[in-house]
Design a protein around this motif. Structure first.
Motif, PDB file in Angstrom:
ATOM      1  N   ASP A   1      -9.533  -2.766 -66.836  1.00  0.00           N
ATOM      2  CA  ASP A   1      -8.756  -1.671 -66.243  1.00  0.00           C
ATOM      3  C   ASP A   1      -7.681  -1.138 -67.184  1.00  0.00           C
ATOM      4  OD1 ASP A   1      -9.973  -1.869 -63.547  1.00  0.00           O
ATOM      5  OD2 ASP A   1      -8.979  -3.825 -63.503  1.00  0.00           O
ATOM      6  N   THR A   2      -7.149  -2.008 -68.050  1.00  0.00           N
ATOM      7  CA  THR A   2      -6.061  -1.615 -68.950  1.00  0.00           C
ATOM      8  C   THR A   2      -6.214  -2.298 -70.300  1.00  0.00           C
ATOM      9  OG1 THR A   2      -4.564  -3.439 -68.378  1.00  0.00           O
ATOM     10  CG2 THR A   2      -4.459  -1.464 -66.987  1.00  0.00           C
ATOM     11  N   VAL A   3      -5.572  -1.701 -71.300  1.00  0.00           N
ATOM     12  CA  VAL A   3      -5.427  -2.361 -72.596  1.00  0.00           C
ATOM     13  C   VAL A   3      -3.968  -2.269 -73.007  1.00  0.00           C
ATOM     14  CG1 VAL A   3      -7.781  -1.949 -73.389  1.00  0.00           C
ATOM     15  CG2 VAL A   3      -6.010  -0.246 -73.868  1.00  0.00           C
ATOM     16  N   GLN A   4      -3.511  -3.307 -73.674  1.00  0.00           N
ATOM     17  CA  GLN A   4      -2.156  -3.311 -74.225  1.00  0.00           C
ATOM     18  C   GLN A   4      -2.289  -3.337 -75.743  1.00  0.00           C
ATOM     19  OE1 GLN A   4       1.647  -6.324 -74.323  1.00  0.00           O
ATOM     20  NE2 GLN A   4       0.653  -6.026 -72.345  1.00  0.00           N
ATOM     21  N   VAL A   5      -1.535  -2.468 -76.427  1.00  0.00           N
ATOM     22  CA  VAL A   5      -1.764  -2.306 -77.855  1.00  0.00           C
ATOM     23  C   VAL A   5      -0.463  -1.971 -78.581  1.00  0.00           C
ATOM     24  CG1 VAL A   5      -2.297   0.165 -77.658  1.00  0.00           C
ATOM     25  CG2 VAL A   5      -3.287  -1.154 -79.540  1.00  0.00           C
ATOM     26  N   ILE A   6      -0.362  -2.384 -79.833  1.00  0.00           N
ATOM     27  CA  ILE A   6       0.755  -1.976 -80.678  1.00  0.00           C
ATOM     28  C   ILE A   6       0.559  -0.513 -81.059  1.00  0.00           C
ATOM     29  CG2 ILE A   6       1.831  -2.236 -82.948  1.00  0.00           C
ATOM     30  CD1 ILE A   6       1.223  -5.208 -82.820  1.00  0.00           C
ATOM     31  N   TYR A   7       1.605   0.278 -80.821  1.00  0.00           N
ATOM     32  CA  TYR A   7       1.569   1.695 -81.178  1.00  0.00           C
ATOM     33  C   TYR A   7       3.004   2.141 -81.446  1.00  0.00           C
ATOM     34  CZ  TYR A   7       0.848   6.796 -80.628  1.00  0.00           C
ATOM     35  OH  TYR A   7       0.807   8.155 -80.814  1.00  0.00           O
ATOM     36  N   ASN A   8       3.239   2.630 -82.626  1.00  0.00           N
ATOM     37  CA  ASN A   8       4.572   3.114 -82.969  1.00  0.00           C
ATOM     38  C   ASN A   8       4.476   4.073 -84.162  1.00  0.00           C
ATOM     39  OD1 ASN A   8       4.694   1.421 -85.423  1.00  0.00           O
ATOM     40  ND2 ASN A   8       5.028  -0.294 -84.008  1.00  0.00           N
ATOM     41  N   ILE A   9       5.601   4.564 -84.620  1.00  0.00           N
ATOM     42  CA  ILE A   9       5.611   5.537 -85.721  1.00  0.00           C
ATOM     43  C   ILE A   9       4.946   4.976 -86.968  1.00  0.00           C
ATOM     44  CG2 ILE A   9       7.098   6.816 -87.318  1.00  0.00           C
ATOM     45  CD1 ILE A   9       9.099   7.088 -84.977  1.00  0.00           C
ATOM     46  N   PHE A  10       5.098   3.673 -87.204  1.00  0.00           N
ATOM     47  CA  PHE A  10       4.475   3.058 -88.366  1.00  0.00           C
ATOM     48  C   PHE A  10       2.985   2.783 -88.130  1.00  0.00           C
ATOM     49  CE2 PHE A  10       8.813   1.141 -89.751  1.00  0.00           C
ATOM     50  CZ  PHE A  10       9.111   2.298 -90.443  1.00  0.00           C
ATOM     51  N   ASP A  11       2.645   2.205 -86.973  1.00  0.00           N
ATOM     52  CA  ASP A  11       1.236   1.910 -86.678  1.00  0.00           C
ATOM     53  C   ASP A  11       0.698   2.948 -85.688  1.00  0.00           C
ATOM     54  OD1 ASP A  11      -1.272   1.026 -86.139  1.00  0.00           O
ATOM     55  OD2 ASP A  11      -0.712  -1.016 -85.602  1.00  0.00           O
ATOM     56  N   GLN A  12       0.090   3.987 -86.228  1.00  0.00           N
ATOM     57  CA  GLN A  12      -0.457   5.078 -85.427  1.00  0.00           C
ATOM     58  C   GLN A  12      -1.972   4.935 -85.229  1.00  0.00           C
ATOM     59  OE1 GLN A  12       0.905   8.924 -86.931  1.00  0.00           O
ATOM     60  NE2 GLN A  12       2.804   8.021 -87.700  1.00  0.00           N
ATOM     61  N   SER A  13      -2.527   3.792 -85.641  1.00  0.00           N
ATOM     62  CA  SER A  13      -3.978   3.615 -85.655  1.00  0.00           C
ATOM     63  C   SER A  13      -4.672   3.709 -84.292  1.00  0.00           C
ATOM     64  CB  SER A  13      -4.337   2.284 -86.331  1.00  0.00           C
ATOM     65  OG  SER A  13      -3.726   1.197 -85.662  1.00  0.00           O
ATOM     66  N   PRO A  14      -4.013   3.392 -83.154  1.00  0.00           N
ATOM     67  CA  PRO A  14      -4.711   3.549 -81.877  1.00  0.00           C
ATOM     68  C   PRO A  14      -5.188   4.976 -81.607  1.00  0.00           C
ATOM     69  CG  PRO A  14      -2.811   2.135 -81.582  1.00  0.00           C
ATOM     70  CD  PRO A  14      -2.715   2.709 -82.973  1.00  0.00           C
TER      71      PRO A  14
END
Length: 335
Positions: free
Chosen positions: A192-205
């Protein structure tokens, strides 16, 4: 502006988004609670943590993310205490640790070493007890490997927990800097959900994960929006962390210098769209349509108030987002 008027203003501005197909309407600023678990965060304080949790709920936060492993259940128990003390409706997400206690989940690791049936059931029972609730709104695996996507054992355990009313929804916390490592799972329809690192430095998602989450209506929980503190602008080459604090490892060697040099360039972008780096970091995350909620770690009332004030419905301009694309930084400080 008086404190009362200030609180009213922030409350009115708190925005809510659908957590994918769960149908849950969650605050776009959630509460990340790793830090309040103590242990690896050496300077946490329970009294301050409880105040921060209450303040967050007062300001409209209705989504709290925790994990069984955070302080060996300490984070969950603090949250459970606060849940008993509030009349507001709060959704809680927690996580089942890998049985072998290895982060991240390594390719080729047998499922039985990480998420066997009984471990999933038993871990959930422990979290239910710690939180003092009958049902967990969102239960997640704390690591994931897409090689397990179609395996039956873990799925049977999740279905059993749902049938028994122990959990409502299921998600995974994707391995650090591996947003592609849940795409097969999403395609199975089991998550139902995913949790992921996402920020200005890591934009890969943005490359593969976010488009498929939109297609399959998967809730996206963004963690580490500040890159463990880098994107607050408070990490300098001279910064010292308490002895035993895990950030001594994350920012080892010349990493603080590397961070500082990049942050100096970002500070030149501050102005009308964002007055502080923290605000810029959060607005960056909230500007993507795939994102349901962002869960910055918050251990102090001042952090709560600052972060909640960003939830006013205003997204960054296309011009600013285009400029921020230049600050993408491929690296893994968790290693």
């Amino acid at each position: 502006m008086s404190a009362l008027k200030s609180e009213k203003k922030i409350r009115e501005e708190m925005n809510y988004r659908l957590l994918g197909r769960t149908g849950l309407l969650v605050s776009e600023i959630g509460f990340g609670s790793w830090g309040i678990g103590g242990k690896m965060w050496a300077d946490s304080d329970d009294r301050e943590s409880i105040k921060a949790l209450h303040r967050a709920i007062e300001l409209g936060v209705n989504f709290i993310d925790t994990a069984l492993v955070y302080g060996d259940g300490h984070s969950e128990r603090l949250i459970g205490k606060v849940l008993k003390e509030t009349k507001e409706n709060v959704y809680v997400a927690t996580k089942i640790p890998p049985k072998n206690m290895v982060w991240p989940a390594l390719k080729g690791t047998p499922l039985k070493e990480v998420f066997p049936y009984e471990h999933i059931i038993n871990s959930t029972e422990k979290s239910l007890k710690n939180l003092g609730v009958d049902t967990i709104d969102l239960q997640q695996f704390h690591v994931w490997n897409d090689e397990w996507a179609l395996m039956d054992e873990w799925w049977e355990a999740i279905q059993k927990l749902k049938e028994d009313g122990k959990i409502r929804f299921f998600g995974v916390s994707i391995n650090d800097h591996e947003p592609w490592n849940a795409i097969q799972l999403i395609k199975t329809g089991r998550v139902d959900t995913v949790q992921v690192i996402y920020n200005i430095f890591d934009q890969s998602p943005e490359d593969e994960l976010f488009p498929i989450c939109i297609e399959y209506n998967i809730g996206v929980i963004v963690r580490v929006p500040f890159d463990e503190g880098s994107l607050t602008g408070k990490i300098t080459p001279e910064t010292q962390f308490p002895e035993g604090d895990w950030r001594n490892r994350y920012f080892k060697g010349d990493r603080k210098q590397q961070v500082w040099e990049r942050v100096q360039k970002l500070e030149k972008l501050l102005g009308e769209e964002a007055k502080t780096l923290s605000e810029l970091a959060l607005r960056f995350c909230l500007s993507h349509e795939a994102v349901s909620t962002v869960i910055p770690g918050m251990r102090k009332v001042e952090h709560v108030e600052e972060n909640c004030s960003v939830s006013d419905g205003r997204k960054l301009s296309d011009r600013m987002l285009l400029e921020l694309r230049k600050h993408r930084w491929v690296r893994n400080f968790y290693r």
